[in-house]
Design a protein around this motif. Sequence first.
Motif, PDB file in Angstrom:
ATOM      1  N   GLY A   1     -73.715  19.607  84.884  1.00 19.42           N
ATOM      2  CA  GLY A   1     -72.396  20.215  84.980  1.00 19.42           C
ATOM      3  C   GLY A   1     -71.360  19.110  85.133  1.00 19.42           C
ATOM      4  O   GLY A   1     -71.702  17.920  85.201  1.00 19.42           O
ATOM      5  N   PRO A   2     -70.071  19.481  85.219  1.00 22.94           N
ATOM      6  CA  PRO A   2     -69.000  18.479  85.287  1.00 22.94           C
ATOM      7  C   PRO A   2     -68.848  17.886  86.691  1.00 22.94           C
ATOM      8  O   PRO A   2     -67.834  18.100  87.350  1.00 22.94           O
TER       9      PRO A   2
ATOM     10  N   VAL B   1     -69.604  26.246  81.072  1.00 17.71           N
ATOM     11  CA  VAL B   1     -71.045  25.999  81.000  1.00 17.71           C
ATOM     12  C   VAL B   1     -71.702  27.231  80.403  1.00 17.71           C
ATOM     13  O   VAL B   1     -71.051  28.249  80.176  1.00 17.71           O
TER      14      VAL B   1
ATOM     15  N   LYS C   1     -73.759  28.064  86.068  1.00 18.36           N
ATOM     16  CA  LYS C   1     -72.574  27.861  86.922  1.00 18.36           C
ATOM     17  C   LYS C   1     -72.967  27.970  88.399  1.00 18.36           C
ATOM     18  O   LYS C   1     -72.581  27.122  89.221  1.00 18.36           O
TER      19      LYS C   1
ATOM     20  N   VAL D   1     -59.488  22.002  80.737  1.00 16.94           N
ATOM     21  CA  VAL D   1     -60.699  22.814  80.611  1.00 16.94           C
ATOM     22  C   VAL D   1     -60.288  24.144  79.998  1.00 16.94           C
ATOM     23  O   VAL D   1     -59.312  24.749  80.447  1.00 16.94           O
TER      24      VAL D   1
ATOM     25  N   ALA E   1     -68.872  19.532  79.357  1.00 16.89           N
ATOM     26  CA  ALA E   1     -69.056  20.049  80.736  1.00 16.89           C
ATOM     27  C   ALA E   1     -70.265  19.406  81.408  1.00 16.89           C
ATOM     28  O   ALA E   1     -70.885  20.012  82.283  1.00 16.89           O
TER      29      ALA E   1
ATOM     30  N   PHE F   1     -66.506  28.939  83.556  1.00 15.45           N
ATOM     31  CA  PHE F   1     -65.820  27.649  83.665  1.00 15.45           C
ATOM     32  C   PHE F   1     -66.077  27.017  85.030  1.00 15.45           C
ATOM     33  O   PHE F   1     -66.131  27.718  86.037  1.00 15.45           O
TER      34      PHE F   1
ATOM     35  N   PRO G   1     -63.706  20.195  87.267  1.00 18.29           N
ATOM     36  CA  PRO G   1     -64.353  18.884  87.419  1.00 18.29           C
ATOM     37  C   PRO G   1     -64.455  18.469  88.885  1.00 18.29           C
ATOM     38  O   PRO G   1     -63.543  18.722  89.672  1.00 18.29           O
TER      39      PRO G   1
ATOM     40  N   GLU H   1     -73.089  18.912  80.131  1.00 21.99           N
ATOM     41  CA  GLU H   1     -74.359  19.488  79.664  1.00 21.99           C
ATOM     42  C   GLU H   1     -74.954  18.638  78.526  1.00 21.99           C
ATOM     43  O   GLU H   1     -75.192  19.133  77.430  1.00 21.99           O
TER      44      GLU H   1
ATOM     45  N   LYS I   1     -69.070  24.717  73.965  1.00 21.56           N
ATOM     46  CA  LYS I   1     -68.480  23.375  73.814  1.00 21.56           C
ATOM     47  C   LYS I   1     -67.287  23.423  72.859  1.00 21.56           C
ATOM     48  O   LYS I   1     -67.151  24.364  72.071  1.00 21.56           O
TER      49      LYS I   1
ATOM     50  N   TYR J   1     -63.124  19.953  77.751  1.00 20.29           N
ATOM     51  CA  TYR J   1     -64.452  20.577  77.790  1.00 20.29           C
ATOM     52  C   TYR J   1     -64.327  22.067  78.049  1.00 20.29           C
ATOM     53  O   TYR J   1     -63.282  22.552  78.498  1.00 20.29           O
TER      54      TYR J   1
ATOM     55  N   TYR K   1     -67.881  14.131  81.866  1.00 19.44           N
ATOM     56  CA  TYR K   1     -67.314  15.482  81.818  1.00 19.44           C
ATOM     57  C   TYR K   1     -67.342  16.105  80.419  1.00 19.44           C
ATOM     58  O   TYR K   1     -67.166  17.322  80.302  1.00 19.44           O
TER      59      TYR K   1
END
Length: 499
Positions: free
Chosen positions: A387-388, A325, A331, A311, A277, A365, A368, A279, A93, A322, A274
């Motif tokens: 996730g996003p 993950v 992911k 990102v 991410a 990564f 979005p 989470e 993060k 963001y 978002y």
Amino acid sequence: MQELTHYINGAHVKGTSGRFADVMNPATGEVQAKCPLASKDEMEQAVAHAQAAQPKWAATNPQRRARVLMKLVTLLNRDMDKLAEALSREHGKTLPDAAGDVQRGLEVVEYCIGAPQLLKGEFTDSAGPGIDMYSMRQALGVTAGITPFNFPAMIPMWMFAPAIACGNAFILKPSERDPSVPLMLAELAEEAGLPKGILQVVNGDKEAVDAILHNEIIQSVGFVGSTPIAEYIYATGCANGKRVQCFGGAKNHMIIMPDADMDQAADALIGAGYGAAGERCMAISVAVPVGDDTADRLIEKLVPRIESLKVGPYTSGADVDYGPVVTAAAKANIERLVQTGIDQGAKLVVDGRDFKLQGYEDGFFVGPHLFDHATKDMDIYQQEIFGPVLTCVRAQTYEEALALAMDHEYGNGTAIYTRDGDAARDFANRVNVGMIGINVPIPVPLAYHTFGGWKKSAFGDLNQHGPDSFKFYTRTKTVTARWPSGIKEGGEFSIPVME
Ligand code: NAD
């Protein structure tokens, strides 16, 4: 390769089980450390130290215990940047978000400084002739907590601060994916004056968790993580006679009424959908606009905002919205669910599947995503994606929107965006969800209120932090006392004579 440790009885202790988990750098995809996975024996050693240290700590008056927490607040502020950096490095993060993670934990430590007041019991004078009755709250003894990867500072503090403020010893089993900050917190607590053995960190996986659940000395277990594990820990812990509270997964809906300020609602959805991410257990993952016109206006506002999200790795500081993950598996799971959304007929309005970041090709990564026209039966609606990915389910009426939030199996948080006080009030009163936002997207209650979901988002009857935490970490003892009367004349100083 850095080998992390446990923190047992005031010292960093190497793992002896021979088992380790990889701690990744999610931005680069590289293994950056090894986390020891404790055996039952290692857990039992920590429990023995906790059991030996706890009675003296419980007998330390609450004001002195609170002073340790006061010092801990100072140290957390002193080391804020260091903690945030260690947190971002393992979690992924952004740095400002990581500092927020520490801050929201620190605020619970601050709340627990009120222990002398919060632990005051009840007293009834003359409950009967010459009889007084009083209740006191006593520490449970040795307590334990199992925490998730997504808030490696905040959630451990939500548990250990009230536990130790109440006079318990606490054993923390943090997530094996980002264990460094929990170890740093234990060190800081000791620097603040906490006696050895009162806060210990035992790293591990299911074996360590089972060692907690089946240990007869451990009196209570707190858990935060996914719902299947929450259900397992709740059932097993309760069957073994422990006090248990478990907090699980979420699928938080935001209802957008036709009269909502659409810019405000879109901005809120960007942050809540978002940020981190996606989470977060309080992320908004479902947008429910009421009416097609509202939905069209919302999507029009959302798309350019989502397409301009930045990102990147935490090392870019506040320049990214963001980060990655947490693992390759996380992911892959997000990508799998996105594919089900496409296959099951939702419209992918913003497609983040081809997202690549130069120099970070192996990082975890995820670009979005925005789905529109999703329906109740789809996996992207029913399951927690973490996730996003924001999913829009259109409702034709307010009642239909309310029913969506109410029928979903999760009930952690929800929000309504409207200018109509009557609709907002009706929503807050009727919806079967634990935490409600009215024109507020992520309604995480502050430390002096309590945090907890409903339905499959929480198991147990007390919430986290706030007054509930002092109930969870103490037992009530009620004393009824009568003293023999007749001694109040005091001593006799003259030789007694027969009358
Ligand atoms: P997780 O359930 O995978 O892991 C949580 C903890 O359980 C970790 O310490 C892990 O080591 C342990 N664990 C994992 N598998 C286990 C098993 N089979 N037996 C025993 N213990 C096991 O969760 P996570 O991926 O770390 O965290 C994300 C989840 O947590 C999401 O579902 C999110 O919604 C939830 N969460 C909920 C809240 C809340 O307050 N409701 C807050 C934060 C996160």
